[in-house]
Scaffold this motif. Structure first.
Motif, short mmCIF file in Angstrom:
data_model
loop_
_atom_site.label_atom_id
_atom_site.label_comp_id
_atom_site.label_asym_id
_atom_site.label_seq_id
_atom_site.Cartn_x
_atom_site.Cartn_y
_atom_site.Cartn_z
N VAL A 105 12.44 -0.82 -0.31
CA VAL A 105 11.06 -0.34 -0.29
C VAL A 105 10.52 -0.33 -1.71
O VAL A 105 11.16 0.21 -2.62
CB VAL A 105 10.96 1.08 0.32
CG1 VAL A 105 9.53 1.62 0.21
CG2 VAL A 105 11.39 1.06 1.78
N MET A 133 10.15 -6.51 8.51
CA MET A 133 9.42 -5.67 7.56
C MET A 133 9.30 -4.26 8.14
O MET A 133 9.02 -4.09 9.34
CB MET A 133 8.03 -6.23 7.30
CG MET A 133 8.02 -7.65 6.75
SD MET A 133 8.90 -7.82 5.18
CE MET A 133 7.80 -6.95 4.06
N PRO A 139 4.90 0.33 9.46
CA PRO A 139 4.10 1.34 8.74
C PRO A 139 4.29 2.76 9.27
O PRO A 139 4.29 3.71 8.48
CB PRO A 139 2.66 0.86 8.97
CG PRO A 139 2.76 -0.60 9.22
CD PRO A 139 4.07 -0.80 9.91
N PRO A 142 1.92 3.59 3.47
CA PRO A 142 2.12 2.17 3.80
C PRO A 142 1.05 1.25 3.22
O PRO A 142 1.22 0.03 3.21
CB PRO A 142 2.09 2.15 5.33
CG PRO A 142 1.33 3.36 5.72
CD PRO A 142 1.57 4.39 4.66
N TYR A 150 2.92 0.98 -0.38
CA TYR A 150 4.31 0.54 -0.40
C TYR A 150 4.66 -0.16 0.90
O TYR A 150 4.11 0.15 1.96
CB TYR A 150 5.26 1.74 -0.58
CG TYR A 150 5.22 2.32 -1.97
CD1 TYR A 150 6.14 1.93 -2.93
CD2 TYR A 150 4.26 3.27 -2.31
CE1 TYR A 150 6.10 2.45 -4.21
CE2 TYR A 150 4.21 3.79 -3.59
CZ TYR A 150 5.14 3.38 -4.54
OH TYR A 150 5.10 3.89 -5.81
N ASN A 151 5.56 -1.08 0.82
CA ASN A 151 6.14 -1.69 2.02
C ASN A 151 7.58 -2.07 1.72
O ASN A 151 8.08 -1.83 0.63
CB ASN A 151 5.31 -2.89 2.50
CG ASN A 151 5.17 -3.95 1.42
OD1 ASN A 151 5.68 -3.78 0.31
ND2 ASN A 151 4.49 -5.04 1.73
#
Length: 285
Positions: A162, A233, A236, A246, A249-250
């Motif tokens: 992350v 991925m 969220p 979200p 950041y991801n």
């Protein structure tokens, strides 16, 4: 006269008795020495030393690959709260995916963890806000399965990254490096669309068969590809439930079954062999 004669006879009998007794003792000792002879020219018996179990061998290779890429190794409890095992991973109480995992519940809110994903959640929730995360979580997991390719107790290695600006390309590059280190530099990877509740988009990853190089053989059932893990991925909603924005950041996550890697790498056809502790099987490794 009679007493003197009796003494002579007694001394003669005792002397004969003592001589015969010594003779028998010597004969018995000689027989014993002959029967217990040791041939010092024979090779000595060597003490057998132990070695790494095939599951541990596979785990060490996986950990070595990710540690080289800068990942930390995190651990968590095997008896887990439903909140961490399901809810924080975008799996609410009525989610149908819960039924697919055949969980061992202790109480309505406590169960044996069905994957090591709760370790990712715990790491996210305790981590310093707005700082990068790059971790793997190896460990035991528990599901009600038991046949040649499933066990009620098995092992997973899950990974999580992350940070700002993480893309699916980062995920693909990471797993490609991992696959090449594990199965050889000629290995190619293929990503197939899939669905996992805690990642979006999600994919399953195949590698070219390391027996035939992708040409198709009995080992890969003629396809030239072997499935090794799932990834995607981070959803969220999962980031939000762990207190991470979200929008800013991801990240990506992946999970690999340790037994699956061991079965593939060492060409084992029955997972139960890994747990039976049969020395005839284990000494091959």
């Amino acid at each position: 006269v009679m007493g003197a004669l009796a003494n002579k006879i007694r001394e003669a009998v005792e002397k004969q008795f003592t001589e015969k007794l010594e003779e028998l003792k010597a004969k018995k000792l000689e027989e014993k020495i002959r029967s217990e002879i040791v041939d010092i020219t024979l090779p000595a018996r060597h003490q057998r030393s132990g070695h790494i179990h095939p599951l541990d061998k596979a785990l060490r290779e996986i950990m070595k690959s990710f540690i080289r890429m800068g990942y930390s190794v995190e651990e968590g409890p095997e008896i887990e709260e439903d909140f961490y095992n399901f809810e924080c991973l975008n799996l609410p109480k009525d989610h149908p995916a819960r039924d697919m995992q055949d969980s061992f519940y202790i109480t309505p809110e406590i169960l044996l963890r069905t994957h090591t994903s709760p370790v990712q959640v715990r790491t996210l929730r305790k981590h310093i806000p707005n700082s990068p995360i790059r971790m793997i979580a190896p460990g035991k997991v528990f599901r009600w399965d038991n046949d040649a390719t499933h066990s009620p107790v098995f092992h997973q290695v899950e990974g999580l990254v992350v940070d700002k600006g993480i893309t699916f390309a980062d995920l693909k590059g990471t797993l490609e490096v991992f696959a090449k280190e594990l199965f050889g530099p000629e290995t190619k990877t293929k990503f197939r669309p899939h669905h996992f509740p805690f990642t979006e988009p999600s994919a399953e990853v195949d590698v070219t068969c390391f027996k035939c190089g992708g040409k198709g053989c009995r080992f890969c059932k003629g396809s030239g590809w072997i499935e090794i893990l799932g990834c995607g991925m981070v959803h969220p909603h999962v980031l939000e439930m762990c207190g991470i924005d979200p929008e800013e950041y991801n990240g990506f996550a992946f999970g690999v079954g340790l037994e699956r890697i061991a079965l593939l790498k060492y060409e084992i056809d029955d997972m139960r062999l890994l747990y039976e502790n049969d020395i005839r099987f284990l000494k091959q490794f």
